[in-house]
Scaffold this active site. Structure first.
Site, PDB file in Angstrom:
ATOM      1  N   ARG A   1       0.850  -1.199   0.000  1.00 19.72           N
ATOM      2  CA  ARG A   1       0.000   0.000   0.000  1.00 19.72           C
ATOM      3  C   ARG A   1       0.876   1.236   0.000  1.00 19.72           C
ATOM      4  O   ARG A   1       1.744   1.381   0.854  1.00 19.72           O
ATOM      5  CB  ARG A   1      -0.852   0.044   1.283  1.00 19.72           C
ATOM      6  CG  ARG A   1      -2.012  -0.856   1.265  1.00 19.72           C
ATOM      7  CD  ARG A   1      -3.053  -0.454   2.280  1.00 19.72           C
ATOM      8  NE  ARG A   1      -2.537  -0.021   3.583  1.00 19.72           N
ATOM      9  CZ  ARG A   1      -3.310   0.352   4.574  1.00 19.72           C
ATOM     10  NH1 ARG A   1      -4.617   0.368   4.430  1.00 19.72           N
ATOM     11  NH2 ARG A   1      -2.811   0.717   5.737  1.00 19.72           N
TER      12      ARG A   1
ATOM     13  N   ASP B   1       0.795  -3.589  12.100  1.00 21.64           N
ATOM     14  CA  ASP B   1       1.223  -3.945  10.733  1.00 21.64           C
ATOM     15  C   ASP B   1       1.576  -5.433  10.697  1.00 21.64           C
ATOM     16  O   ASP B   1       2.580  -5.861  11.282  1.00 21.64           O
ATOM     17  CB  ASP B   1       2.438  -3.086  10.342  1.00 21.64           C
ATOM     18  CG  ASP B   1       2.804  -3.289   8.882  1.00 21.64           C
ATOM     19  OD1 ASP B   1       3.020  -4.455   8.475  1.00 21.64           O
ATOM     20  OD2 ASP B   1       2.852  -2.298   8.133  1.00 21.64           O
TER      21      ASP B   1
ATOM     22  N   ASP C   1       5.111  -6.441   9.297  1.00 21.48           N
ATOM     23  CA  ASP C   1       6.198  -6.106  10.227  1.00 21.48           C
ATOM     24  C   ASP C   1       6.210  -7.059  11.419  1.00 21.48           C
ATOM     25  O   ASP C   1       7.277  -7.464  11.895  1.00 21.48           O
ATOM     26  CB  ASP C   1       6.052  -4.664  10.724  1.00 21.48           C
ATOM     27  CG  ASP C   1       6.526  -3.660   9.676  1.00 21.48           C
ATOM     28  OD1 ASP C   1       7.303  -4.053   8.789  1.00 21.48           O
ATOM     29  OD2 ASP C   1       6.101  -2.498   9.751  1.00 21.48           O
TER      30      ASP C   1
HETATM   31  C1  PRP Z   1      -0.902  -4.857   4.311  1.00 19.86           C
HETATM   32  C2  PRP Z   1      -1.700  -6.154   4.397  1.00 19.86           C
HETATM   33  C3  PRP Z   1      -2.554  -6.082   3.161  1.00 19.86           C
HETATM   34  C4  PRP Z   1      -2.838  -4.606   3.038  1.00 19.86           C
HETATM   35  C5  PRP Z   1      -4.228  -4.349   3.521  1.00 19.86           C
HETATM   36  O1  PRP Z   1       0.136  -4.957   3.429  1.00 19.86           O
HETATM   37  O2  PRP Z   1      -0.902  -7.298   4.444  1.00 19.86           O
HETATM   38  O3  PRP Z   1      -1.931  -6.587   2.003  1.00 19.86           O
HETATM   39  O4  PRP Z   1      -1.901  -3.927   3.876  1.00 19.86           O
HETATM   40  O5  PRP Z   1      -4.590  -3.035   3.323  1.00 19.86           O
HETATM   41  P1  PRP Z   1      -5.734  -2.605   2.303  1.00 19.86           P
HETATM   42  O6  PRP Z   1      -6.896  -3.518   2.537  1.00 19.86           O
HETATM   43  O7  PRP Z   1      -6.012  -1.183   2.693  1.00 19.86           O
HETATM   44  O8  PRP Z   1      -5.187  -2.706   0.904  1.00 19.86           O
HETATM   45  P2  PRP Z   1       1.227  -3.791   3.257  1.00 19.86           P
HETATM   46  O9  PRP Z   1       0.798  -2.832   2.206  1.00 19.86           O
HETATM   47  O10 PRP Z   1       1.524  -3.224   4.600  1.00 19.86           O
HETATM   48  O11 PRP Z   1       2.452  -4.547   2.625  1.00 19.86           O
HETATM   49  P3  PRP Z   1       3.440  -5.619   3.305  1.00 19.86           P
HETATM   50  O12 PRP Z   1       2.612  -6.872   3.571  1.00 19.86           O
HETATM   51  O13 PRP Z   1       4.457  -5.827   2.244  1.00 19.86           O
HETATM   52  O14 PRP Z   1       3.965  -5.031   4.581  1.00 19.86           O
HETATM   53  N1  URA Z   2      -2.191  -3.420   6.936  1.00 22.01           N
HETATM   54  C1  URA Z   2      -1.816  -3.925   8.129  1.00 22.01           C
HETATM   55  O1  URA Z   2      -0.850  -4.696   8.212  1.00 22.01           O
HETATM   56  N2  URA Z   2      -2.523  -3.544   9.224  1.00 22.01           N
HETATM   57  C2  URA Z   2      -3.573  -2.727   9.156  1.00 22.01           C
HETATM   58  O2  URA Z   2      -4.193  -2.444  10.202  1.00 22.01           O
HETATM   59  C3  URA Z   2      -3.952  -2.217   7.900  1.00 22.01           C
HETATM   60  C4  URA Z   2      -3.247  -2.590   6.807  1.00 22.01           C
END
Ligand code: PRP
Ligand code: URA
Length: 210
Positions: A105, A201, A204
């Site tokens: 995102r 997150d 993370d």
């Molecule tokens: C997080 C999570 C989803 C997304 C959800 O990923 O794992 O993929 O956010 O958010 P949304 O419904 O608003 O799209 P992130 O973008 O943090 O990426 P990452 O898993 O690589 O940390």
């Molecule tokens: N992605 C995450 O990992 N946590 C949230 O709460 C929203 C988006």
């Protein structure tokens, strides 16, 4: 047929989600729990898989038994956090294929940015279950499912852990044919697009990157 929304509120799942939410839970425990919850949820999400009858011989007699029919499942985790669910679901369905979709995102716009997509070659013969622990705005899941639909799978389901009402509504509206399974429906999104109370997150916490 319209897709269903299922919140799998089994006591074992609720207990594990409670530990997952706690900010003091270590990355190691968090990873283990994400896998365990994914495995328990997979049991529910695969309840309608098609069976076919076969005749086999037990040590005692011939028996008619039911086995999964034809080409079966493909799991598609959304990177990164969806990776945390893969081992758990493969424990239940070891012969499933695994595709990958890389999305993150944009922190300002909250819109998904795609950077990787590798799906099984025979995906048109398979039922797909998309994996991502977090359904926040729904943008990532919507985008991933749009990509997968271009390859004509037999069906698509979405399996997540924590969902915001906004994400559930947006995903159901964008892909009304997709069955959605989540372990918890939370209160809302905050101004940064994080689920409240959520668990922070997910990527993370799984990979210990913060
Ligand atoms: C997080 C999570 C989803 C997304 C959800 O990923 O794992 O993929 O956010 O958010 P949304 O419904 O608003 O799209 P992130 O973008 O943090 O990426 P990452 O898993 O690589 O940390
Ligand atoms: N992605 C995450 O990992 N946590 C949230 O709460 C929203 C988006």
């Amino acid at each position: 047929m319209s897709g269903t929304i299922t919140i799998t509120n089994h006591p074992l799942i609720q207990h594990k989600v409670a530990i997952l939410r706690n900010k003091n839970t270590s990355s190691k425990d968090f990873r283990t729990l994400v896998g365990e919850i994914a495995m328990l949820m997979c049991y529910e999400a695969t309840r309608d898989l098609t069976l076919e009858e076969r005749e086999i011989e037990t040590p005692v007699a011939k028996a008619k038994v039911n086995v999964l029919a034809g080409k079966k499942l493909a799991f598609v985790p959304i990177l990164r956090a969806g990776l945390g669910m893969v081992d758990g679901v493969l424990q239940l369905v070891p012969s499933a294929r695994v595709g990958h979709i890389g999305l993150y995102r944009n922190p300002e716009t909250l819109k998904p940015v795609e950077y990787y997509c590798k799906l099984p070659a025979d995906i048109s013969d398979r039922e797909v279950i998309v994996l991502d622990p977090m359904l926040a705005t729904g943008g990532s899941a919507i985008d991933a499912i749009t990509q997968i639909k271009k390859r004509n799978p037999r069906s698509i389901k979405f399996m997540g852990l924590i969902a915001a009402p906004e994400g559930l509504e947006a995903l159901h509206k964008a892909h009304p044919d997709v069955d959605i399974f989540c372990a918890a429906k939370d209160e809302r999104l905050n101004d940064h697009g994080y689920i409240v109370p959520g668990l922070g997150d997910a990527g993370d916490r799984i990979f210990g990157t913060k």
